[in-house]
Design a protein around this motif. Structure first.
Motif, PDB file in Angstrom:
ATOM      1  N   GLN A 300      11.005   1.542  -5.333  1.00  0.00           N
ATOM      2  CA  GLN A 300      12.296   1.985  -5.858  1.00  0.00           C
ATOM      3  C   GLN A 300      13.166   2.559  -4.740  1.00  0.00           C
ATOM      4  O   GLN A 300      14.392   2.345  -4.716  1.00  0.00           O
ATOM      5  N   ASN A 301      12.561   3.288  -3.814  1.00  0.00           N
ATOM      6  CA  ASN A 301      13.312   3.831  -2.682  1.00  0.00           C
ATOM      7  C   ASN A 301      13.878   2.717  -1.806  1.00  0.00           C
ATOM      8  O   ASN A 301      15.014   2.795  -1.323  1.00  0.00           O
ATOM      9  N   LEU A 302      13.083   1.686  -1.582  1.00  0.00           N
ATOM     10  CA  LEU A 302      13.571   0.533  -0.820  1.00  0.00           C
ATOM     11  C   LEU A 302      14.763  -0.101  -1.517  1.00  0.00           C
ATOM     12  O   LEU A 302      15.782  -0.422  -0.879  1.00  0.00           O
ATOM     13  N   LEU A 303      14.636  -0.283  -2.822  1.00  0.00           N
ATOM     14  CA  LEU A 303      15.690  -0.929  -3.591  1.00  0.00           C
ATOM     15  C   LEU A 303      16.973  -0.113  -3.570  1.00  0.00           C
ATOM     16  O   LEU A 303      18.076  -0.659  -3.380  1.00  0.00           O
ATOM     17  N   MET A 304      16.863   1.191  -3.750  1.00  0.00           N
ATOM     18  CA  MET A 304      18.045   2.051  -3.789  1.00  0.00           C
ATOM     19  C   MET A 304      18.794   2.034  -2.458  1.00  0.00           C
ATOM     20  O   MET A 304      20.018   2.157  -2.429  1.00  0.00           O
ATOM     21  N   ARG A 305      18.071   1.873  -1.374  1.00  0.00           N
ATOM     22  CA  ARG A 305      18.702   1.902  -0.056  1.00  0.00           C
ATOM     23  C   ARG A 305      19.066   0.511   0.455  1.00  0.00           C
ATOM     24  O   ARG A 305      19.529   0.371   1.585  1.00  0.00           O
ATOM     25  N   GLY A 306      18.845  -0.480  -0.360  1.00  0.00           N
ATOM     26  CA  GLY A 306      19.193  -1.835   0.053  1.00  0.00           C
ATOM     27  C   GLY A 306      18.349  -2.354   1.199  1.00  0.00           C
ATOM     28  O   GLY A 306      18.810  -3.179   2.001  1.00  0.00           O
ATOM     29  N   LEU A 307      17.106  -1.875   1.264  1.00  0.00           N
ATOM     30  CA  LEU A 307      16.222  -2.268   2.351  1.00  0.00           C
ATOM     31  C   LEU A 307      15.138  -3.209   1.849  1.00  0.00           C
ATOM     32  O   LEU A 307      14.822  -3.244   0.658  1.00  0.00           O
ATOM     33  N   ALA A 308      14.576  -3.952   2.757  1.00  0.00           N
ATOM     34  CA  ALA A 308      13.462  -4.843   2.446  1.00  0.00           C
ATOM     35  C   ALA A 308      12.183  -4.285   3.059  1.00  0.00           C
ATOM     36  O   ALA A 308      12.213  -3.537   4.040  1.00  0.00           O
ATOM     37  N   LEU A 309      11.063  -4.654   2.481  1.00  0.00           N
ATOM     38  CA  LEU A 309       9.772  -4.312   3.066  1.00  0.00           C
ATOM     39  C   LEU A 309       9.575  -5.179   4.305  1.00  0.00           C
ATOM     40  O   LEU A 309       9.589  -6.410   4.228  1.00  0.00           O
ATOM     41  N   VAL A 310       9.424  -4.567   5.472  1.00  0.00           N
ATOM     42  CA  VAL A 310       9.328  -5.334   6.715  1.00  0.00           C
ATOM     43  C   VAL A 310       8.034  -5.058   7.484  1.00  0.00           C
ATOM     44  O   VAL A 310       7.822  -5.633   8.548  1.00  0.00           O
ATOM     45  N   GLY A 311       7.176  -4.175   6.968  1.00  0.00           N
ATOM     46  CA  GLY A 311       5.937  -3.920   7.689  1.00  0.00           C
ATOM     47  C   GLY A 311       5.178  -2.737   7.125  1.00  0.00           C
ATOM     48  O   GLY A 311       5.503  -2.204   6.065  1.00  0.00           O
ATOM     49  N   TRP A 312       4.181  -2.304   7.876  1.00  0.00           N
ATOM     50  CA  TRP A 312       3.317  -1.219   7.442  1.00  0.00           C
ATOM     51  C   TRP A 312       2.797  -0.487   8.676  1.00  0.00           C
ATOM     52  O   TRP A 312       2.879  -0.984   9.804  1.00  0.00           O
ATOM     53  N   TYR A 313       2.264   0.697   8.464  1.00  0.00           N
ATOM     54  CA  TYR A 313       1.641   1.441   9.562  1.00  0.00           C
ATOM     55  C   TYR A 313       0.386   2.114   9.049  1.00  0.00           C
ATOM     56  O   TYR A 313       0.213   2.347   7.848  1.00  0.00           O
ATOM     57  N   HIS A 314      -0.504   2.408   9.966  1.00  0.00           N
ATOM     58  CA  HIS A 314      -1.674   3.214   9.623  1.00  0.00           C
ATOM     59  C   HIS A 314      -2.180   3.884  10.897  1.00  0.00           C
ATOM     60  O   HIS A 314      -1.736   3.580  12.002  1.00  0.00           O
ATOM     61  N   SER A 315      -3.089   4.824  10.729  1.00  0.00           N
ATOM     62  CA  SER A 315      -3.548   5.614  11.879  1.00  0.00           C
ATOM     63  C   SER A 315      -5.003   5.353  12.201  1.00  0.00           C
ATOM     64  O   SER A 315      -5.803   4.995  11.329  1.00  0.00           O
ATOM     65  N   HIS A 316      -5.331   5.537  13.471  1.00  0.00           N
ATOM     66  CA  HIS A 316      -6.701   5.686  13.949  1.00  0.00           C
ATOM     67  C   HIS A 316      -6.748   7.096  14.546  1.00  0.00           C
ATOM     68  O   HIS A 316      -6.456   7.281  15.726  1.00  0.00           O
ATOM     69  N   PRO A 317      -7.067   8.103  13.743  1.00  0.00           N
ATOM     70  CA  PRO A 317      -6.898   9.491  14.179  1.00  0.00           C
ATOM     71  C   PRO A 317      -7.518   9.798  15.536  1.00  0.00           C
ATOM     72  O   PRO A 317      -6.877  10.417  16.393  1.00  0.00           O
ATOM     73  N   TYR A 318      -8.776   9.400  15.739  1.00  0.00           N
ATOM     74  CA  TYR A 318      -9.458   9.704  16.999  1.00  0.00           C
ATOM     75  C   TYR A 318      -9.815   8.430  17.776  1.00  0.00           C
ATOM     76  O   TYR A 318     -10.512   8.498  18.781  1.00  0.00           O
ATOM     77  N   GLY A 319      -9.344   7.293  17.300  1.00  0.00           N
ATOM     78  CA  GLY A 319      -9.631   6.025  17.967  1.00  0.00           C
ATOM     79  C   GLY A 319      -8.406   5.508  18.695  1.00  0.00           C
ATOM     80  O   GLY A 319      -7.305   6.054  18.583  1.00  0.00           O
TER      81      GLY A 319
END
Length: 470
Positions: A300-319
């Motif tokens: 819904q936040n993407l839609l309200m701002r007129g943005l598209a889903l373009v990717g993702w992120y994640h962490s390797h805390p100690y790696g």
């Protein structure tokens, strides 16, 4: 600089099979005339799905057609008129070649043709075998003389047998929900890691070889530069400094891995992917039931701002900030899903953030953007190739209210978490975890220095939460 986009799913594409009314009869040797029914000799290209349906060799049905290509599976419905409907999008295709070419280009944009009858299966059996059955039944004389024509020359060259799917790959293959997000890829919004990334092995891609069910899916793989393969990066990337600041902040908060999504815009004319917003998933492994609601909110936040889903992120805390084998497969799934929702090529960016890895060259977190190139067609059981992506860094003028709001929401979410970082503790060389966080975030600082006063309030909250937990 760009990659070849999959062509629109026209009902009859160049190289596709002829309609039943356009069958290619062979001249009658006796009378010099041609005939238009099954009594004439027909080329293999002239045998269409409509011919097989009419003669009862196959029947219409939902989900009876499938394609396996470079580790990906596509499902199609066979309609009564001989057309194919791709289940994923509802698009219609007039022939196996048209559908196979389109789907394969989604996985590998450089793909030129689909080898449809050798690639598409009907109820688990290649369609080309039904051609052979038809010839054997109705034109046995033609079976020998017309044994190989057109697209049947490279039977199975790129086809991946369903029974050869490696168990580890089958385990890690995930889908996205209707919004393009993937609540199953991470249990409750966080990648399900059983192994401490700091203990994972780091390999060069050339050392991997074919898929091995016994290989640890958390094995890290070095990124490969496009220049090392004599290739150009197929798209440009520009990322906002506020995006990296929020990603970095999120990844610093907990000893567990976190995940989030990236919103932005894709310009097909300039081949530029602009990343404008980060959307953290405020969920944990134990919050599996809450994941759909969180991701619906992001949509819904993407839609309200007129943005598209373009990717993702994640962490390797100690790696280290290299993708794992599981990350590579997940990224390939994301790339396929984003491309499969439109008629053209759209890139998907992956980010790996390593906040506390002692091997990082500086105090700042290491954030590695990557994209996955499909393996060579002659080696379909190999892993995808994780490619290093070059990004243009765009410094924002100020810290937006949206970013500040997300940071406060993250603080509220993690304040009672057992895996919350104790920011008063020493991280390394007399630097506390809070010192480390401040230094890292300063590398993404907006031009307006007033942001420091805002962040100081957040830092004070972090220290207050630490004191409350002791």
């Amino acid at each position: 600089m760009g990659s070849e986009s999959p062509s629109p799913p026209n009902l009859l594409e160049e190289g596709g099979e002829l309609d039943e009314e356009e069958l290619s009869p062979v001249e009658d040797p006796e009378g010099g005339r041609t005939q238009s029914s099954r009594s004439s000799l027909m080329t293999r290209r002239g045998i269409t799905l409509r011919v097989l349906l009419k003669d009862g060799l196959i029947e219409p049905g939902d989900g009876v057609l499938s394609i396996h290509y470079l580790g990906k599976k596509f499902i199609g419905d066979l309609l009564a008129d001989g057309k194919i409907r791709w289940v994923e999008t509802g698009q219609l295709f007039n022939s196996p070649s048209a559908w196979a070419t389109y789907c394969k280009k989604l996985v590998n944009p450089a793909k030129k043709s689909g080898c449809g009858w050798a690639s598409v299966k009907y109820r688990g059996q290649k369609l080309v075998q039904y051609k052979t059955t038809w010839l054997h039944k109705y034109q046995p004389a033609a079976e020998m003389t017309l044994a190989s024509e057109g697209e049947d020359e490279d039977l199975g060259e790129e086809d991946e047998e369903e029974g050869k799917m490696m168990p580890a790959e089958e385990k890690n293959r995930k889908g996205m929900n209707k919004n393009g997000l993937d609540p199953t890829q991470q249990e409750g919004g966080q990648l399900d890691r059983r192994t401490d990334p700091k203990e994972c092995v780091l390999l060069h891609y050339s050392a991997l070889g074919s898929r091995d069910a016994g290989r640890d899916p958390h094995t890290l793989v070095e990124l490969t530069a496009f220049s090392a393969m004599n290739k150009f990066q197929p798209f440009n990337v520009a990322v906002s400094s506020n995006v990296l600041l929020l990603v970095d902040f999120h990844c610093h908060l907990t000893r567990s891995e976190v995940v989030g999504y990236l919103g932005g815009r894709w310009d097909t004319n300039t081949q530029l992917l602009t990343v404008l917003r980060a959307f953290p998933c405020r969920t944990r492994l134990a919050d599996r039931d809450a994941a759909p609601a969180v991701e619906e909110e992001i949509c819904q936040n993407l839609l309200m701002r007129g943005l598209a889903l373009v990717g993702w992120y994640h962490s390797h805390p100690y790696g280290s900030a290299h993708p794992s084998l599981q990350d590579i497969d997940s990224q390939m799934d994301y790339q396929l899903k984003l491309q499969g929702s439109s008629n053209g090529f759209q890139p998907c960016l992956g980010l790996v953030c390593s906040p506390y890895f002692h091997g990082n060259p500086s105090v700042e977190s290491r954030i590695s953007p990557f994209w996955v190139m499909p393996p060579p067609e002659q080696r379909p059981n190999d892993y995808g190739i994780p490619m290093e992506v070059e990004m243009t860094y765009v410094q924002d003028a100020f810290l937006t209210s949206d970013v500040l709001h997300e940071m406060k929401l993250l603080l509220d979410y993690y304040k009672t978490a057992p895996d919350l970082i104790k920011f008063v503790d020493v991280w390394k060389a007399e630097k506390t975890y809070l010192d480390k966080l401040k230094t890292s975030l300063s590398s993404h600082a907006p031009k307006d220095q007033a942001y420091s006063q805002i962040l100081q309030h957040i830092f004070n909250q972090l220290l207050g939460q630490d004191a409350g937990s002791q």
